[in-house]
Design an enzyme around this catalytic site. Sequence first.
Site, mmCIF file in Angstrom:
data_model
loop_
_atom_site.group_PDB
_atom_site.id
_atom_site.type_symbol
_atom_site.label_atom_id
_atom_site.label_comp_id
_atom_site.label_asym_id
_atom_site.label_seq_id
_atom_site.Cartn_x
_atom_site.Cartn_y
_atom_site.Cartn_z
ATOM 1 N N SER A 69 0.912 -1.426 0.260
ATOM 2 C CA SER A 69 0.001 0.034 0.095
ATOM 3 C C SER A 69 0.843 1.191 0.016
ATOM 4 O O SER A 69 2.038 1.320 0.550
ATOM 5 C CB SER A 69 -1.034 -0.184 1.371
HETATM 6 N N1 SAH Z 1 -1.262 -4.812 3.955
HETATM 7 C C1 SAH Z 1 -0.577 -5.247 2.565
HETATM 8 C C2 SAH Z 1 -1.180 -4.618 1.618
HETATM 9 C C3 SAH Z 1 -1.370 -5.963 0.600
HETATM 10 S S1 SAH Z 1 -2.237 -5.868 -0.746
HETATM 11 C C4 SAH Z 1 0.942 -4.647 2.669
HETATM 12 O O1 SAH Z 1 1.090 -3.604 3.768
HETATM 13 O O2 SAH Z 1 1.647 -4.819 1.926
HETATM 14 C C5 SAH Z 1 -3.819 -6.956 -0.349
HETATM 15 C C6 SAH Z 1 -3.131 -8.188 -0.009
HETATM 16 O O3 SAH Z 1 -4.507 -8.820 0.407
HETATM 17 C C7 SAH Z 1 -2.656 -9.223 -0.926
HETATM 18 O O4 SAH Z 1 -1.592 -9.716 -0.351
HETATM 19 C C8 SAH Z 1 -3.687 -10.174 -1.289
HETATM 20 O O5 SAH Z 1 -3.279 -11.363 -1.592
HETATM 21 C C9 SAH Z 1 -4.463 -10.103 -0.052
HETATM 22 N N2 SAH Z 1 -6.069 -10.668 -0.028
HETATM 23 C C10 SAH Z 1 -6.891 -10.692 -1.107
HETATM 24 N N3 SAH Z 1 -8.051 -11.254 -0.603
HETATM 25 C C11 SAH Z 1 -7.889 -11.605 0.491
HETATM 26 C C12 SAH Z 1 -8.570 -12.677 1.309
HETATM 27 N N4 SAH Z 1 -9.865 -12.863 1.036
HETATM 28 N N5 SAH Z 1 -7.994 -13.001 2.623
HETATM 29 C C13 SAH Z 1 -6.678 -12.645 3.211
HETATM 30 N N6 SAH Z 1 -6.059 -12.045 2.248
HETATM 31 C C14 SAH Z 1 -6.301 -11.467 0.907
#
Ligand code: SAH
Length: 219
Positions: A69
């Site tokens: 993010s």
């Molecule tokens: N908080 C993260 C942002 C990650 S982007 C950071 O600081 O880097 C969003 C993430 O959510 C991705 O890794 C994706 O695989 C995950 N994601 C998407 N759908 C999901 C679900 N149903 N359960 C758990 N994780 C999920």
Amino acid sequence: MSVDIEGIGMTSQRTRDRLIQRLREHGIRNPDVLAVMRETPRHLFVDEALASRAYEDTALPIGFRQTISQPWVVARMTELLLEGGTPDTVLEVGTGSGYQAAVLAPLVRQVYSVERNADLLRQAEARFRKLRLRNIATRHADGHLGWPEKGPFEGIIVTAAPESLPEELLHQLAEGGRLIVPVGGGMGQDLLRVTRNGDTFEKESLERVIFVPLVPGKA
Ligand code: SAH
């Protein structure tokens, strides 16, 4: 002097300080959030090839069509979560690179983080070990379901966008607890804060943001 990446200045304290200054200029006020983000080595949460861009205020690719993010979004969501009292336990849905969890870890007692993608989760866990962040527990699961065995949580933060409010996460909010979640499909969402008061859930719409979608199931 070390010959690692620190030595060539791309990830130097001065570069990090510029990011913190930018966050301040864009309305981030919580001094604890700013202090933690100043200390958190974001360049360790992206591929080495992107390390020189780690302190720009932008989202960056982390593989599997996912992103780390934007720092401003991490700062704002963390600030919204802490406003009105620091939560004891926080559930994060979407570990991704692990950066948001690493920013939360020094600010609360215990972070629980759920990720659907096993490869991303392994990489994030290695970063937590390297940085000795011992109060982050992780789980490979579909975050729509939360982590019922560890709840209820005083804070829940969702870092991928569902089309509508995930019911199960509302049930896992403690009394007075806050859920920060970007809701809506496609090219942009409303960042909501939902606060639990008994059986009522007060909703505030706070920002427009852009997140990757919350996807059902595990990968
Ligand atoms: N908080 C993260 C942002 C990650 S982007 C950071 O600081 O880097 C969003 C993430 O959510 C991705 O890794 C994706 O695989 C995950 N994601 C998407 N759908 C999901 C679900 N149903 N359960 C758990 N994780 C999920």
